[in-house]
Design an enzyme around this catalytic site. Sequence first.
Site, PDB file in Angstrom:
ATOM      1  CG  ASP A  59      -1.828   0.249  -5.388  1.00 15.82           C
ATOM      2  OD1 ASP A  59      -2.215   0.415  -6.554  1.00 15.82           O
ATOM      3  OD2 ASP A  59      -1.026   1.021  -4.829  1.00 15.82           O
ATOM      4  CD  GLU A  62       2.007   0.256 -11.904  1.00 15.81           C
ATOM      5  OE1 GLU A  62       3.070   0.764 -11.501  1.00 15.81           O
ATOM      6  OE2 GLU A  62       0.948   0.907 -11.975  1.00 15.81           O
TER       7      GLU A  62
END
Length: 359
Positions: free
Chosen positions: A48, A258
């Site tokens: 991420d 997401e």
Amino acid sequence: MKRIATFALGTALVALTGATAPVKEEPRAPDGRRFLSQPLVTEIYTADPSAHVFNGKIYVYPSHDIDGPTPEDDLGAHFEMRDYRVISMDKVGGKVTLHPVALDVKDVPWADRQMWAPDAAYKNGTYYLYFPAKDRQGAFRIGVATSKSPVGPFKAQPQPIKGSFSIDPAVFTDTDGKSYMYFGGIWGGQLQRNVTGTYDPNGSKTDLQAPDKPALMPKVAAMTGDMLEFAETPRDVVILDEAGKPILGGDTERRFFEAAWMHKYKGKYYFSYSTGDTHFLNYAIGESPYGPFTYKGHVLLPVLGWTTHHSIVEHNGRWWLFYADSQLSKGNTRLRNVKVTELFYNPDGTIRTIDPFVK
Ligand code: FUB
């Protein structure tokens, strides 16, 4: 190119000298495909990556993956991260530094577990680290911590941001100096458990279960001048198809899952995101930071692993995609590593789709 040259040089040296020193094998995916780029750090697992340029240097704010005891499930219970560590480099291809722990869950008064994908921002001499974590009720909230250094240590605010929920904050500062937080994630990210604005622990496990209805959209809210709170109630980031209709819940190769990210290119706003269970990074373009955004295509094709999550940043006049895959762990979805590759635009402003494997 450099990677291929290194492998070739190794082979040539052995041939010339007759030495039997082991030549490093080029890492490949289990199906034999060659990776487009290599992990930025190998000492720990990272995912991420939210990249920013502060004072001319690149700082990457990743999740710090660990191999916890919880079995894998659809809601990501196996992502049990407990702290954050920042990565920095003067330029892509330069020396990469992995900094010490910047924030630990034990130092966040309201947070209980699962320190998921973070982001960072800078304003008036202070660096802000934004992060999702579950509170003691099991609801994801978004917290903020501050530091005078881009690599921390950061000190957390005692409470999460008021009115925050779900995961994956991405804070974008526009050219007029106004900052916005984009956030949200379905399934384990709990967006479907917050449709009324209040967390419903008995809400749907995955999404709205309404494939013919508009998909759940990510959220955006302007930030207050001190960067610590929302200045308004979060609103939907509407993603439209080419006919101007909202993308539907059943359109799983295009709908938001997401990993929200915002960047601006030639005056237009590019909202990019992950499609989760179909494994793409997609993007949509709009005229305002609030959208609506019209779907344009894939930024990145599926990587080795289940999820990827990214950021797009300009440095020294070139554009870079930071992303993650599971190369180091040979495909273990809970142990990922961050990577970077160059991103190119077509003359009409669309993004050239990147294949994470070399043909
Ligand atoms: O790393 C934990 C979660 O997995 C992130 O918050 C999501 O974006 C996905 O990468």
